[in-house]
Write a protein that holds these residues in place. Structure first.
Motif, PDB file in Angstrom:
ATOM      1  N   SER A  27       0.825  -1.221   0.000  1.00 25.16           N
ATOM      2  CA  SER A  27       0.000   0.000   0.000  1.00 25.16           C
ATOM      3  C   SER A  27       0.854   1.264   0.000  1.00 25.16           C
ATOM      4  CB  SER A  27      -0.942  -0.007   1.204  1.00 25.16           C
ATOM      5  OG  SER A  27      -0.190  -0.044   2.413  1.00 25.16           O
ATOM      6  N   SER A  28       2.021   1.206   0.652  1.00 26.92           N
ATOM      7  CA  SER A  28       2.902   2.389   0.701  1.00 26.92           C
ATOM      8  C   SER A  28       4.000   2.342  -0.341  1.00 26.92           C
ATOM      9  CB  SER A  28       3.534   2.504   2.090  1.00 26.92           C
ATOM     10  OG  SER A  28       4.279   1.328   2.398  1.00 26.92           O
ATOM     11  N   MET A  29       4.093   1.226  -1.110  1.00 28.50           N
ATOM     12  CA  MET A  29       5.153   1.016  -2.107  1.00 28.50           C
ATOM     13  C   MET A  29       6.521   1.284  -1.484  1.00 28.50           C
ATOM     14  SD  MET A  29       3.599  -0.210  -4.583  1.00 28.50           S
ATOM     15  CE  MET A  29       4.903  -0.317  -5.786  1.00 28.50           C
ATOM     16  N   TYR A  30       6.750   0.626  -0.361  1.00 29.09           N
ATOM     17  CA  TYR A  30       7.957   0.830   0.439  1.00 29.09           C
ATOM     18  C   TYR A  30       8.797  -0.439   0.394  1.00 29.09           C
ATOM     19  CZ  TYR A  30      10.812   2.203   4.480  1.00 29.09           C
ATOM     20  OH  TYR A  30      11.844   2.530   5.297  1.00 29.09           O
ATOM     21  N   SER A  31      10.112  -0.284   0.265  1.00 27.35           N
ATOM     22  CA  SER A  31      11.036  -1.414   0.272  1.00 27.35           C
ATOM     23  C   SER A  31      12.104  -1.170   1.323  1.00 27.35           C
ATOM     24  CB  SER A  31      11.704  -1.603  -1.094  1.00 27.35           C
ATOM     25  OG  SER A  31      10.741  -1.884  -2.076  1.00 27.35           O
ATOM     26  N   LEU A  32      12.528  -2.240   1.964  1.00 23.90           N
ATOM     27  CA  LEU A  32      13.534  -2.146   3.021  1.00 23.90           C
ATOM     28  C   LEU A  32      14.686  -3.084   2.687  1.00 23.90           C
ATOM     29  CD1 LEU A  32      14.381  -1.176   5.886  1.00 23.90           C
ATOM     30  CD2 LEU A  32      13.127  -3.143   6.789  1.00 23.90           C
ATOM     31  N   ILE A  33      15.897  -2.534   2.614  1.00 18.73           N
ATOM     32  CA  ILE A  33      17.095  -3.346   2.400  1.00 18.73           C
ATOM     33  C   ILE A  33      17.883  -3.354   3.695  1.00 18.73           C
ATOM     34  CG2 ILE A  33      19.256  -3.581   1.123  1.00 18.73           C
ATOM     35  CD1 ILE A  33      17.917  -2.367  -1.262  1.00 18.73           C
ATOM     36  N   LEU A  34      18.034  -4.533   4.255  1.00 18.91           N
ATOM     37  CA  LEU A  34      18.711  -4.700   5.542  1.00 18.91           C
ATOM     38  C   LEU A  34      20.072  -5.319   5.288  1.00 18.91           C
ATOM     39  CD1 LEU A  34      18.522  -4.589   8.665  1.00 18.91           C
ATOM     40  CD2 LEU A  34      17.574  -6.900   8.573  1.00 18.91           C
ATOM     41  N   SER A  35      21.116  -4.632   5.694  1.00 20.35           N
ATOM     42  CA  SER A  35      22.475  -5.118   5.482  1.00 20.35           C
ATOM     43  C   SER A  35      23.132  -5.344   6.840  1.00 20.35           C
ATOM     44  CB  SER A  35      23.276  -4.106   4.660  1.00 20.35           C
ATOM     45  OG  SER A  35      24.562  -4.597   4.381  1.00 20.35           O
ATOM     46  N   VAL A  36      23.576  -6.551   7.079  1.00 22.76           N
ATOM     47  CA  VAL A  36      24.207  -6.920   8.347  1.00 22.76           C
ATOM     48  C   VAL A  36      25.650  -7.305   8.063  1.00 22.76           C
ATOM     49  CG1 VAL A  36      24.119  -8.474  10.326  1.00 22.76           C
ATOM     50  CG2 VAL A  36      22.002  -7.765   9.209  1.00 22.76           C
ATOM     51  N   GLU A  37      26.584  -6.662   8.753  1.00 25.76           N
ATOM     52  CA  GLU A  37      27.998  -6.969   8.563  1.00 25.76           C
ATOM     53  C   GLU A  37      28.363  -8.195   9.393  1.00 25.76           C
ATOM     54  OE1 GLU A  37      32.415  -4.941   9.023  1.00 25.76           O
ATOM     55  OE2 GLU A  37      30.621  -3.697   9.086  1.00 25.76           O
ATOM     56  N   LEU A  38      28.782  -9.247   8.704  1.00 22.57           N
ATOM     57  CA  LEU A  38      29.148 -10.487   9.385  1.00 22.57           C
ATOM     58  C   LEU A  38      30.594 -10.471   9.862  1.00 22.57           C
ATOM     59  CD1 LEU A  38      27.443 -13.058   6.968  1.00 22.57           C
ATOM     60  CD2 LEU A  38      26.530 -12.088   9.067  1.00 22.57           C
ATOM     61  N   GLY A  39      31.427  -9.699   9.207  1.00 22.82           N
ATOM     62  CA  GLY A  39      32.835  -9.619   9.583  1.00 22.82           C
ATOM     63  C   GLY A  39      33.582  -8.753   8.597  1.00 22.82           C
ATOM     64  N   SER A  40      34.840  -8.451   8.918  1.00 23.05           N
ATOM     65  CA  SER A  40      35.652  -7.644   8.015  1.00 23.05           C
ATOM     66  C   SER A  40      37.084  -8.139   8.046  1.00 23.05           C
ATOM     67  CB  SER A  40      35.583  -6.168   8.398  1.00 23.05           C
ATOM     68  OG  SER A  40      36.086  -5.974   9.706  1.00 23.05           O
ATOM     69  N   PHE A  41      37.740  -8.012   6.908  1.00 16.18           N
ATOM     70  CA  PHE A  41      39.140  -8.418   6.788  1.00 16.18           C
ATOM     71  C   PHE A  41      39.882  -7.267   6.119  1.00 16.18           C
ATOM     72  CE2 PHE A  41      42.625 -10.488   4.445  1.00 16.18           C
ATOM     73  CZ  PHE A  41      43.271 -11.101   5.511  1.00 16.18           C
ATOM     74  N   ASN A  42      40.729  -6.579   6.905  1.00 15.73           N
ATOM     75  CA  ASN A  42      41.371  -5.339   6.458  1.00 15.73           C
ATOM     76  C   ASN A  42      40.288  -4.340   6.037  1.00 15.73           C
ATOM     77  OD1 ASN A  42      43.863  -6.326   7.075  1.00 15.73           O
ATOM     78  ND2 ASN A  42      44.336  -6.998   4.996  1.00 15.73           N
ATOM     79  N   SER A  43      40.234  -3.991   4.781  1.00 15.58           N
ATOM     80  CA  SER A  43      39.228  -3.014   4.333  1.00 15.58           C
ATOM     81  C   SER A  43      38.017  -3.679   3.682  1.00 15.58           C
ATOM     82  CB  SER A  43      39.859  -2.029   3.341  1.00 15.58           C
ATOM     83  OG  SER A  43      40.332  -2.729   2.202  1.00 15.58           O
ATOM     84  N   SER A  45      34.673  -5.763   3.869  1.00 16.53           N
ATOM     85  CA  SER A  45      33.621  -6.158   4.806  1.00 16.53           C
ATOM     86  C   SER A  45      32.756  -7.250   4.175  1.00 16.53           C
ATOM     87  CB  SER A  45      32.752  -4.962   5.183  1.00 16.53           C
ATOM     88  OG  SER A  45      32.120  -4.443   4.045  1.00 16.53           O
ATOM     89  N   ILE A  46      32.378  -8.219   4.979  1.00 16.74           N
ATOM     90  CA  ILE A  46      31.511  -9.313   4.548  1.00 16.74           C
ATOM     91  C   ILE A  46      30.119  -9.026   5.095  1.00 16.74           C
ATOM     92  CG2 ILE A  46      31.130 -11.801   4.581  1.00 16.74           C
ATOM     93  CD1 ILE A  46      34.150 -12.080   5.182  1.00 16.74           C
ATOM     94  N   GLU A  47      29.176  -8.779   4.200  1.00 18.97           N
ATOM     95  CA  GLU A  47      27.839  -8.357   4.604  1.00 18.97           C
ATOM     96  C   GLU A  47      26.788  -9.342   4.121  1.00 18.97           C
ATOM     97  OE1 GLU A  47      27.346  -4.508   2.974  1.00 18.97           O
ATOM     98  OE2 GLU A  47      28.567  -3.499   4.498  1.00 18.97           O
ATOM     99  N   MET A  48      25.749  -9.466   4.908  1.00 23.32           N
ATOM    100  CA  MET A  48      24.571 -10.244   4.537  1.00 23.32           C
ATOM    101  C   MET A  48      23.444  -9.253   4.268  1.00 23.32           C
ATOM    102  SD  MET A  48      23.401 -13.254   4.048  1.00 23.32           S
ATOM    103  CE  MET A  48      21.810 -13.989   3.750  1.00 23.32           C
ATOM    104  N   THR A  49      22.963  -9.230   3.029  1.00 22.25           N
ATOM    105  CA  THR A  49      21.946  -8.259   2.626  1.00 22.25           C
ATOM    106  C   THR A  49      20.612  -8.961   2.405  1.00 22.25           C
ATOM    107  OG1 THR A  49      23.703  -7.079   1.463  1.00 22.25           O
ATOM    108  CG2 THR A  49      21.457  -6.370   1.054  1.00 22.25           C
ATOM    109  N   ILE A 108      25.424 -13.991  -4.356  1.00 16.62           N
ATOM    110  CA  ILE A 108      26.130 -14.980  -3.529  1.00 16.62           C
ATOM    111  C   ILE A 108      25.163 -15.648  -2.555  1.00 16.62           C
ATOM    112  CG2 ILE A 108      27.947 -15.319  -1.830  1.00 16.62           C
ATOM    113  CD1 ILE A 108      29.080 -14.751  -4.514  1.00 16.62           C
ATOM    114  N   SER A 109      24.361 -14.841  -1.863  1.00 18.04           N
ATOM    115  CA  SER A 109      23.409 -15.429  -0.914  1.00 18.04           C
ATOM    116  C   SER A 109      22.284 -16.160  -1.649  1.00 18.04           C
ATOM    117  CB  SER A 109      22.840 -14.348   0.005  1.00 18.04           C
ATOM    118  OG  SER A 109      22.340 -13.266  -0.746  1.00 18.04           O
ATOM    119  N   ILE A 110      21.944 -15.702  -2.873  1.00 16.72           N
ATOM    120  CA  ILE A 110      20.973 -16.462  -3.673  1.00 16.72           C
ATOM    121  C   ILE A 110      21.537 -17.835  -4.003  1.00 16.72           C
ATOM    122  CG2 ILE A 110      19.943 -16.599  -5.978  1.00 16.72           C
ATOM    123  CD1 ILE A 110      19.320 -13.709  -5.846  1.00 16.72           C
TER     124      ILE A 110
END
Length: 571
Positions: A27-43, A45-49, A108-110
C-alpha cells in the motif's frame, strides 16, 4: 504436543504476520534493504543483505502457509517412519533455503539458497532408498547442476560492477553487454530449475520423493525458484532473449499437457500439470507480463499443494498404489478428499470463480489482446484445452466408475492430521485468487476483445473437458491394440522421448566408451605392460630366489660333486 504441530503453528503465525507486512509495504510502495555486517578483513567487509519488499514478503507468506499445512499433514502421512525427525529436519532445511533465496538481493546469498534447494531436494528424492529413487535423485541433482554452472558464471561476470547486489544495478545497467550476458546465464539457470525444455525429464522423475515433499516442491519451493528469479531479472531481458524464452516455455506447456493425457500414474499426471503451468508462467514472462506471472505463481501454489495432498491421501488409503486405473468410485468411500480433489482440479482448469480462474483467464485474455503470432496463440489455447482434457480424464478415472482395487480393502477419509491439513488450504484455494486481484493490481487491465476471442477461452475449456471424458470412456471401453496408437502413446507419454534423450542418450555412449576403455586399457594393455605384468615378473623372480635360498645346501653339494667330477675327468 508433537514436533510437527509445533513447527506448523510457528510457520502459520509467521505467515500471517508476513502477509500483513506485505500488504503494508504494497500500500505504501515501500522497500527495506537490511544489510548486516558479518565480519571484516582489512578493508573488505563481509555483509549479509536482505530485501524486504511486498513481493518477497508476500511470497514468503505463501511458502510458510503451505509449509505449515504440509508439515502438519506429514505427521499422519509419515506415521510409522523410524526416521521421522530426519524427514522434518530435511523439510525445514528445504523451506529455509527457499526463504533465503526469496529474501536475497545478492547473487552470492541467492546461490546459497539455490544450492541448498538442489542438495536438500536430492536428499528428499532418495528418501525411500531403492534403485528408482537413486536414479531419480541423480537425474534431478545433475540437471540442476547445469544451471548452477551458469549461475556461477553470472556471479563472475557480476564482478564487473564491483558488487553482487544486483538490485542496485539492474535498472541502470540493463542495456550493457555485461548485464545482458548475466541475464542470459540467469535465464539458463532458471530454465533448468523450472524444468523447461530440454531439461524437463527430471520433474516427473522427482516423484520418487514422499508425497508431502512433492506438495512442497511443485507448489512453492524448488520449481518456482526459477520463475521467481526471472521475475526479479525481468527488467534486464532483451527482446531476443524474451522470444527464445517464449518459444521454449510454450513448447514445454504444450508437451506437458500432451504427456499428462497419456499418463496413468497419479503423481506423474499432477507433476506434468505443474510443468504445464510453469511453462505458462515463463511464457507470459517472455511477453513482459511479470506481474501476471507472479500472480499465477501465487494462485497456482495454493491449489497445487492441495492437489498433491489429496493425491497423497488416496495413495495412502490404497496401500501406496498410484495407478489411476485401479481407482474409481472413490467419491463413495472418500467423499471429503474427493471434494477437495475436484475443487483443486477445477481451479487448475480455470473454472469461475475459483482462484485459478482469475490468473489464468487474465493471462489468456492478455495474450489474445497482444500482437503475437499465430504460433503463440495456437500453443496457448491448445495447452489450455489439454489442461482441461487431462483434468477431466483424471477426475473420470478417480472419482467416477467402478472401484477396481482389491476386493478386500479399507479405504476411507482420514479423520486426522491429513484431512485437517487439506481443509486448511481449501478455503484459500477458493477465495485467495479474488483477494489477490483486489490487492495486487492498482491499475485495472482493460481488455478490449471481440466476442469471438472473448468466448474462445470458454469454448476451448468445454471442448477440452468433452475430449478428456471421451478419451477416458473410449480407453476404458475398448482395448486398442493398433501399432500406431501404441507407438504414439509411447512417444507422447515419454515427453517426446525426452527421457531417453536426457538420460539414456547422454549416458549410454560415455558409459559404453568407459566400459571399452576399462576392459581394453585399464584391465587390458595397461595391466599387461604395467602393474600386473610387473607383479608377475617380480613374483616369478622371487620364486626362483626363494627356491635357491631353501635349497642352498643341496645346490652347494651338487655343484661341489660336479666340480670334483670335472677335475677327475680332465686331470
Amino acid at each position: 504436543m508433537s514436533i510437527c504441530l509445533v513447527y506448523s503453528l510457528v510457520f502459520l503465525v509467521v505467515s500471517v504476520l508476513l502477509f500483513f507486512v506485505s500488504m503494508v509495504l504494497l500500500s505504501s510502495m515501500y522497500s527495506l534493504i537490511l544489510s548486516v555486517e558479518l565480519g571484516s578483513f582489512n578493508s573488505c567487509s563481509i555483509e549479509m543483505t536482505l530485501l524486504f519488499d511486498w513481493m518477497s514478503t508476500l511470497f514468503m507468506s505463501f511458502v510458510l502457509l503451505i509449509s505449515s499445512m504440509v508439515i502438519f499433514y506429514s505427521e499422519e502421512y509419515m506415521e510409522g517412519d523410524i526416521y521421522m525427525n530426519r524427514f522434518i529436519m530435511l523439510v525445514m532445511m528445504f523451506v529455509m533455503s527457499m526463504l533465503l533465496l526469496i529474501l536475497s538481493p545478492n547473487l552470492i546469498s541467492i546461490l546459497l539458497g539455490w544450492d541448498g534447494l538442489g542438495l536438500v531436494s536430492y536428499c528428499l528424492v532418495i528418501y525411500y532408498q531403492n534403485v528408482k529413487s537413486f536414479n531419480a535423485g541423480m537425474l534431478t541433482v545433475l540437471t540442476n547442476r547445469l544451471g548452477d554452472v551458469a549461475f556461477l558464471l553470472s556471479i563472475s561476470w557480476m564482478m564487473n560492477f564491483g558488487s553482487w547486489n544486483y538490485v542496485y544495478f539492474i535498472e541502470c545497467m540493463k542495456d550493457t553487454f555485461e548485464m545482458g550476458l548475466i541475464s542470459i546465464m540467469i535465464l539458463f539457470a532458471a530454465m533448468t530449475k523450472s524444468a523447461q525444455i530440454p531439461f524437463s525429464s527430471w520433474l516427473p522423475a522427482a516423484m520418487a520423493a514422499p508425497t508431502p515433499v512433492s506438495s512442497l516442491v511443485h507448489s512453492s519451493t524448488l520449481v518456482t525458484a526459477g520463475v521467481y528469479l526471472m521475475i526479479r531479472f525481468s527488467v534486464s531481458l532483451s527482446y531476443s532473449v524474451c522470444l527464445v524464452l517464449l518459444f521454449f516455455s510454450g513448447l514445454t506447456m504444450f508437451m506437458a499437457g500432451l504427456g499428462a493425457s497419456y499418463e496413468y500414474d497419479l503423481k506423474k499426471i499432477i507433476a506434468l500439470s505443474t510443468l504445464s503451468q510453469l511453462g505458462l508462467m515463463m511464457s507470459i514472462l517472455g511477453m513482459g507480463g511479470y506481474m501476471l506471472a507472479y500472480y499465477h505463481l501465487l494462485t497456482h501454489a495454493l491449489f497445487k499443494a492441495l492437489l498433491f495432498m489429496c493425491a497423497g491421501c488416496m495413495i495412502h488409503s490404497l496401500s501406496n498404489s498410484q495407478d489411476i486405473r485401479l481407482m474409481g468410485g472413490l467419491i463413495n468411500q472418500m467423499p471429503l478428499t474427493c471434494v477437495c480433489f475436484i475443487i483443486c482440479n477445477l481451479s487448475l482448469c480455470g473454472l469461475p470463480f475459483l482462484s485459478g480462474f482469475y490468473s489464468k483467464d487474465l493471462i489468456l485474455e492478455v495474450v489474445s489482446m497482444e500482437e503475437v503470432g499465430f504460433y503463440v496463440y495456437l500453443v496457448y489455447y491448445l495447452s489450455t484445452g489439454l489442461t482441461v482434457a487431462y483434468t477431466a480424464r483424471l477426475i473420470y478415472y478417480v472419482v467416477c466408475g467402478d472401484f477396481n482395487y482389491l476386493s478386500l480393502h479399507l479405504v476411507g477419509d482420514s479423520m486426522g492430521a491429513m484431512l485437517k491439513g487439506m481443509v486448511g488450504l481449501i478455503f484459500f484455494t477458493v477465495f485467495m485468487g479474488s483477494v489477490l486481484s483486489w490487492m495486487m493490481f492498482f491499475e485495472f487491465y482493460v481488455i478490449c476483445l471481440p466476442i469471438s476471442l472473448k468466448m474462445m477461452t470458454i469454448f476451448v475449456t468445454l471442448v477440452g473437458g468433452w475430449l478428456g471424458m471421451e478419451i477416458s470412456n473410449f480407453s476404458l471401453s475398448y482395448q486398442v491394440k493398433s501399432k500406431l496408437f501404441i507407438s504414439s502413446s509411447y512417444f507422447f507419454g515419454s515427453m517426446w522421448n525426452m527421457i531417453y534423450v536426457s538420460t539414456f542418450g547422454i549416458n549410454y555412449y560415455p558409459l559404453r566408451v568407459g566400459s571399452t576403455l576399462y576392459e581394453g586399457v585399464d584391465q587390458g594393455w595397461s595391466e599387461y605392460y604395467g602393474g600386473q605384468n610387473f607383479f608377475y615378473g617380480i613374483m616369478g623372480a622371487s620364486g626362483i630366489f626363494q627356491f635357491l635360498y631353501k635349497n642352498n645346501l643341496k645346490l652347494f653339494l651338487v655343484l661341489t660333486s660336479m666340480w670334483v667330477m670335472f677335475l677327475l675327468f680332465f686331470y
